[in-house]
Design a protein around this motif. Sequence first.
Motif: not given
Length: 813
Positions: A532, A535-536, A538-544, A606
Amino acid sequence: MAQPSSPSGERARTGAVSQPACTATVDERGIVTGWSEEAGRLLGYGPAEVVGHPAARLLAGDVGESAQRVVAGRRGWSGTAVLRHRDGRRLNQRLLAHRRASGGAATEWLVVARAADGPSSMPAEVLPGGGVFGEWVLRQLPCAVGVFDLELRLVAANAVLEGALSLSEEEMRGWRLAELAPHPSSDRAEAGMRLVVEGGGVQHVADLIGPGGVGAEGAWSASLAPLKDADGRLRGVCLVAPPTTGAFPARQRMLLQDQARIGTTDDAERTAQELAEVAVPAVADFAAVEVLDDFWYGGGAGAVVPPGSAGRVRLSRVAVRSVVGDAGVPVTVGESVRYPAVSPVTRCLTEGRAAVYGVAEPALARWADEDPQAAWIGRAGVHSVMVVPLRTEGGVLGVMLLGRHRRREPFDTDDVWLGEQLAGTAAEGIHRARHRGRAHTTTVTLQRSLLPQTLSDQQALDVATRYLPAGGRAGVGGDWFDVIPLSGSRVALVVGDVVGHGIRASATMGRVRTAVRTLADVDMPPDELLTHLDDLVVHLSAEEAGPQESAQGAAGIGTTCLYGVYDPISRRLTLARAGHPPPAVVGPDGTVRFLDVPPGPPLGLGGLPFETVETELAEGSLIALYTDGLLEVRDHDIDEALDKMFATLARPASAPDTVCDRLLAAMLTHPPDDDIALLVARTRSLGADRVATWELSFDPTVVAEARRLATDQLAAWHLEEAGFVTELVVSELVTNALRYGHEPVRLRLIHDGHTLICEVFDSSSTAPHLRRARIFDEGGRGLLLVAQLAQRWGTRHEAIGKTVWAEQFLTPD
């Protein structure tokens, strides 16, 4: 003029040499941060498949020891490597890597690739040793000499050119100048070479190369001449850059050497002292470096003087140097000096330019009349004074005051130029050091505020922690540790390292640490928690990552983490790790070993699994968790560091705090280059006298028996005061298990000294949840009552079934 007739000459004329190179950028941790279209065509990967991932994934073999050690200080490296194509093919390529700044204090590597078997268009007979250029001529010429073939790839170089480019001839052979030294001057030189190949005759390039490299200050001009064989056919291009002669260029060469001695550290005071030490005796007999008080004591923020401002100023004298020591000159470092408006110092600050004064000039006399501090000029017999501003892009932050009393000649224009260059270098170093110091303080404050301020109270482990921020130019990183109490007297131990440095890394660390605590509260197994967390990230990197962001868009990718759970009842430690160093365990007998935990990939990649390892520890065992900064010290290699760590851990110690202090003292002889997070824990155990377990029949009448069993056990533990609440909790949890769960049902009470824990297990995976009962509902109030009476409660899912638990804090006697 004869034109080139070889096929390679045709390629040169048609522009083949100007095709873009296959390039990529890699940061200090080995993560790809940039990917060109040509690199994508070469290996078949798109930018999204490569950027943010380890560069080692692109290698099909080892690049060799020379490449692994290049980070020790060289500016560049050249060699061969086998790369892996997306379709599995292996490509033998030559690689050329340049170290360069990537913003702030960080550095990165620009990597250029080309086929390793590309032939040179230069005939073998004209290469060094072939008869046309004798080795003795090429090596002993005082000029920088390079020979390039018709595709503008270097085939020979002398020692001067090797020194200027920091690469050997063997490493440079086959590369273009723009690849060897990416710089606009290299592009100008290559354009001139193309003109030579196309029949344009000898070309000249100003300020091309010098001891400091291509485009460095004081660079020499170069001539580009056609190289022909006996039949008049063009075979290549010769680059010759002779050193500039004359007195003033000699001072320029001295400047290049002296500037390298200024700003060697991130210490502003040391930089100011280095400026004074260079100025005396190279330029003057006396030097004082003085910085504005507001700048010096204000942390270097917003305290420079814009050119054109006026008024009295106050400066701090931060460095002094004299050829005669303290005889008759102001040498008190640290004192604050206030200059009147008529002084040359104030004029230099407001005008922003250097000036020279003779002892008889009116300006110096007016200063001496109004300011007693100027009396040192007469006492020391100074006959020539020069005031040089410490100027940055934003304004002037101070002055360098120079005087001559031993040398008879006054300061001249060459001295002014040299003083301005030295002062400019020092000013940038001082400004950068103060800015970094302020940023470092801010980042350290943020980092420490995001780390646990106090360790949570728990009875399973005796814990000690240490955090040391990085002391080098890289700045504070994102290392962290945590100790998280879990249900059933268990404790989670966490150590992690966020990729990168500075405020952004610290902020990412705070987010990741918060996520770990949130997931730990759900009582996930270590491998599921890391999945988990992956996954977090990965999402943080995509947002930044913005649409134009590549290198910084990979923030958080590459983060490592070690997560373990210790159960003092079973004395079992369950661990999983994501790219993090394995923990060390010391048995009660002093034996030290690494726990064999499968490494798992770093967070943010990921789609890759993590594995869990479980081991039983004897009571009193020592567990050491750490980040890689503890082992990556420049004084010794990894094997020596591991030997030191094992020897230190093997020494008997009364407390984990002692172990932490010993480890840091043994491993570090200077401030670390990377952050260090260290967590040392000694295991305790809860014996059978503190745990009571009963198997209950799956019958509604067993609820009364469960209450009786709990009450009797509390009496045995002398905890009668907790009886009323415990009976209510046991009654509700057992009733829920019988009504909504499946057999078997098991009741367990745990008394760990400060808390009493009631657990009820059943084989159903359905978890209870709080709800508000309506007025006429017959049920729905029991769990709400448990939540009100207990300090904490929750559900812990297992491979089969679940455990609902409630925890009470016991009042001390």
